[in-house]
Design a protein around this motif. Structure first.
Motif, PDB file in Angstrom:
ATOM      1  N   UNK A  77       0.848  -1.194   0.000  1.00 53.91           N
ATOM      2  CA  UNK A  77       0.000   0.000   0.000  1.00 53.91           C
ATOM      3  C   UNK A  77       0.885   1.246   0.000  1.00 53.91           C
ATOM      4  N   UNK A  78       0.284   2.396  -0.325  1.00 58.68           N
ATOM      5  CA  UNK A  78       1.091   3.618  -0.389  1.00 58.68           C
ATOM      6  C   UNK A  78       0.208   4.843  -0.184  1.00 58.68           C
ATOM      7  N   UNK A  79       0.841   5.936   0.261  1.00 60.70           N
ATOM      8  CA  UNK A  79       0.162   7.225   0.409  1.00 60.70           C
ATOM      9  C   UNK A  79       0.894   8.268  -0.428  1.00 60.70           C
ATOM     10  N   UNK A  80       0.140   9.265  -0.919  1.00 60.23           N
ATOM     11  CA  UNK A  80       0.729  10.286  -1.784  1.00 60.23           C
ATOM     12  C   UNK A  80      -0.233  11.460  -1.896  1.00 60.23           C
ATOM     13  N   UNK A  81       0.249  12.626  -2.351  1.00 57.32           N
ATOM     14  CA  UNK A  81      -0.668  13.737  -2.662  1.00 57.32           C
ATOM     15  C   UNK A  81      -1.426  13.449  -3.948  1.00 57.32           C
ATOM     16  N   UNK A  82      -2.614  14.047  -4.055  1.00 55.04           N
ATOM     17  CA  UNK A  82      -3.451  13.848  -5.239  1.00 55.04           C
ATOM     18  C   UNK A  82      -4.073  15.182  -5.644  1.00 55.04           C
ATOM     19  N   UNK A  83      -4.061  15.474  -6.945  1.00 56.48           N
ATOM     20  CA  UNK A  83      -4.752  16.634  -7.499  1.00 56.48           C
ATOM     21  C   UNK A  83      -6.011  16.167  -8.217  1.00 56.48           C
ATOM     22  N   UNK A  84      -7.101  16.924  -8.042  1.00 56.88           N
ATOM     23  CA  UNK A  84      -8.357  16.644  -8.739  1.00 56.88           C
ATOM     24  C   UNK A  84      -8.848  17.910  -9.419  1.00 56.88           C
ATOM     25  N   UNK A  85      -9.328  17.751 -10.641  1.00 53.36           N
ATOM     26  CA  UNK A  85      -9.891  18.855 -11.401  1.00 53.36           C
ATOM     27  C   UNK A  85     -11.306  18.455 -11.817  1.00 53.36           C
ATOM     28  N   UNK A  86     -12.297  19.280 -11.469  1.00 54.41           N
ATOM     29  CA  UNK A  86     -13.688  18.896 -11.696  1.00 54.41           C
ATOM     30  C   UNK A  86     -14.480  20.061 -12.274  1.00 54.41           C
ATOM     31  N   UNK A  87     -15.321  19.737 -13.275  1.00 55.62           N
ATOM     32  CA  UNK A  87     -16.180  20.740 -13.900  1.00 55.62           C
ATOM     33  C   UNK A  87     -17.626  20.248 -13.885  1.00 55.62           C
ATOM     34  N   UNK A  88     -18.557  21.153 -13.545  1.00 55.49           N
ATOM     35  CA  UNK A  88     -19.976  20.831 -13.466  1.00 55.49           C
ATOM     36  C   UNK A  88     -20.673  21.242 -14.771  1.00 55.49           C
ATOM     37  N   UNK A  89     -21.127  20.250 -15.526  1.00 59.22           N
ATOM     38  CA  UNK A  89     -21.877  20.524 -16.751  1.00 59.22           C
ATOM     39  C   UNK A  89     -23.307  20.939 -16.444  1.00 59.22           C
ATOM     40  N   UNK A  90     -23.891  20.358 -15.419  1.00 55.42           N
ATOM     41  CA  UNK A  90     -25.223  20.738 -14.937  1.00 55.42           C
ATOM     42  C   UNK A  90     -25.145  20.815 -13.416  1.00 55.42           C
ATOM     43  N   UNK A  91     -26.262  21.137 -12.780  1.00 52.81           N
ATOM     44  CA  UNK A  91     -26.269  21.155 -11.318  1.00 52.81           C
ATOM     45  C   UNK A  91     -25.960  19.780 -10.731  1.00 52.81           C
ATOM     46  N   UNK A  92     -26.312  18.721 -11.458  1.00 49.04           N
ATOM     47  CA  UNK A  92     -26.168  17.367 -10.918  1.00 49.04           C
ATOM     48  C   UNK A  92     -24.993  16.585 -11.506  1.00 49.04           C
ATOM     49  N   UNK A  93     -24.531  16.932 -12.696  1.00 50.71           N
ATOM     50  CA  UNK A  93     -23.547  16.102 -13.404  1.00 50.71           C
ATOM     51  C   UNK A  93     -22.220  16.839 -13.530  1.00 50.71           C
ATOM     52  N   UNK A  94     -21.144  16.138 -13.156  1.00 46.96           N
ATOM     53  CA  UNK A  94     -19.798  16.709 -13.278  1.00 46.96           C
ATOM     54  C   UNK A  94     -18.845  15.664 -13.832  1.00 46.96           C
ATOM     55  N   UNK A  95     -17.714  16.133 -14.332  1.00 49.34           N
ATOM     56  CA  UNK A  95     -16.637  15.260 -14.809  1.00 49.34           C
ATOM     57  C   UNK A  95     -15.371  15.666 -14.082  1.00 49.34           C
ATOM     58  N   UNK A  96     -14.692  14.678 -13.471  1.00 49.49           N
ATOM     59  CA  UNK A  96     -13.443  15.021 -12.785  1.00 49.49           C
ATOM     60  C   UNK A  96     -12.320  14.105 -13.242  1.00 49.49           C
ATOM     61  N   UNK A  97     -11.095  14.616 -13.108  1.00 51.22           N
ATOM     62  CA  UNK A  97      -9.882  13.871 -13.435  1.00 51.22           C
ATOM     63  C   UNK A  97      -8.932  13.971 -12.259  1.00 51.22           C
ATOM     64  N   UNK A  98      -8.275  12.841 -11.926  1.00 51.89           N
ATOM     65  CA  UNK A  98      -7.300  12.846 -10.836  1.00 51.89           C
ATOM     66  C   UNK A  98      -5.896  12.671 -11.407  1.00 51.89           C
ATOM     67  N   UNK A  99      -4.932  13.256 -10.711  1.00 46.19           N
ATOM     68  CA  UNK A  99      -3.526  13.136 -11.081  1.00 46.19           C
ATOM     69  C   UNK A  99      -2.735  12.784  -9.833  1.00 46.19           C
ATOM     70  N   UNK A 100      -2.091  11.616  -9.852  1.00 44.04           N
ATOM     71  CA  UNK A 100      -1.278  11.161  -8.721  1.00 44.04           C
ATOM     72  C   UNK A 100      -0.391  10.023  -9.203  1.00 44.04           C
ATOM     73  N   UNK A 101       0.693   9.776  -8.489  1.00 46.04           N
ATOM     74  CA  UNK A 101       1.567   8.654  -8.808  1.00 46.04           C
ATOM     75  C   UNK A 101       2.138   8.107  -7.501  1.00 46.04           C
ATOM     76  N   UNK A 102       2.160   6.776  -7.371  1.00 45.49           N
ATOM     77  CA  UNK A 102       2.613   6.144  -6.131  1.00 45.49           C
ATOM     78  C   UNK A 102       3.640   5.052  -6.429  1.00 45.49           C
ATOM     79  N   UNK A 103       4.525   4.830  -5.457  1.00 47.83           N
ATOM     80  CA  UNK A 103       5.576   3.806  -5.588  1.00 47.83           C
ATOM     81  C   UNK A 103       5.219   2.597  -4.723  1.00 47.83           C
TER      82      UNK A 103
END
Length: 243
Positions: A77-103
């Motif tokens: 197992x591993x721990x690391x920082x993570x970045x998330x970028x999220x955009x809301x297309x409607x009040x209920x629906x969003x799309x997000x992407x995560x960026x992280x890398x672990x050893x």
């Protein structure tokens, strides 16, 4: 003769309890919760739990005592920082992407030669998630989502074990890229202004990742192949800012 009244006597700038930049306060125009058109960036502390639900190690053309399918692989197992970028297309629906890398460290457990270090590797698992938010424009907004993950493995390093055969049987480590679905639960809570606390759990399904553990024609016995269903669980908690 009576003096004319001073019209400027009681004129003063209106008082406000909000700071000029409103960065850390609920200003008059601050929206409550998240909704259509919002873009949020998060920085989180992430823990990646490798479940290793199914794996195998196969030594081909090795001497009889060590030949054949045997044991299984464990990745740490591993721990690391993570970045998330999220955009809301409607009040209920969003799309997000995560960026992280672990050893991670890998070990072959229960082989006919015992427990053997395989080596280490880094994984970069970019994940796109389409989420449904249950309470838009509320301070507390839980969500559920489904997405896809493409796991890339890089900076691999073999442990150079020889299994007692006098050769570097484990002299290479290569993991093929793997694609799988992901399932997501979490919530955002508006702390103050445009700042949000986020808690998120993703279950990523990475079935049967092919792993090559030695060079061909390198003096090692036969070929060493392995497969591992890593199926990681990703738990993250952090702070996000809405732009």
């Amino acid at each position: 003769m009576q003096a004319a009244p001073d019209v400027n006597l009681h004129v003063q700038a209106p008082k406000t309890r909000y700071p000029a930049n409103c960065l850390f306060a609920n200003c008059p125009g601050t929206k409550v919760g998240l909704g259509k058109g919002d873009f949020i960036v998060r920085l989180s502390a992430m823990g990646l739990i490798t479940n290793n639900t199914h794996s195998s190690v196969n030594l081909r053309n090795a001497p009889a005592p060590l030949n054949g399918r045997q044991g299984h692989l464990n990745a740490t197992n591993q721990a690391a920082p993570e970045f998330t970028f999220e955009y809301f297309f409607t009040d209920h629906i969003s799309l997000d992407a995560i960026a992280a890398s672990t050893r991670h460290e890998a070990k072959a457990v229960g082989t006919k030669a015992g427990n053997v270090d395989v080596g280490s590797f880094w994984v970069l698992p970019p994940t796109l998630t389409l989420a449904w938010h249950f309470r838009p424009h509320k301070r507390f907004n839980p969500y559920a989502g489904i997405g896809i993950t493409v796991a890339f493995f890089h900076n691999t390093s073999a442990a150079h074990n020889n299994l007692g055969l006098g050769n570097n049987t484990f002299n290479k480590l290569k993991l093929n890229p793997t694609v799988g679905p992901s399932f997501n639960l979490g919530f955002d809570y508006q702390v103050v202004g445009n700042w949000f606390f986020n808690f998120d759990i993703k279950q990523i399904v990475l079935l049967d990742t092919p792993i090559h553990i030695n060079h061909h024609n390198s003096g090692a016995v036969g070929r060493v192949h392995a497969h591992d269903s890593i199926n990681p669980t990703v738990v993250a908690a952090g702070i996000g800012y809405r732009f």
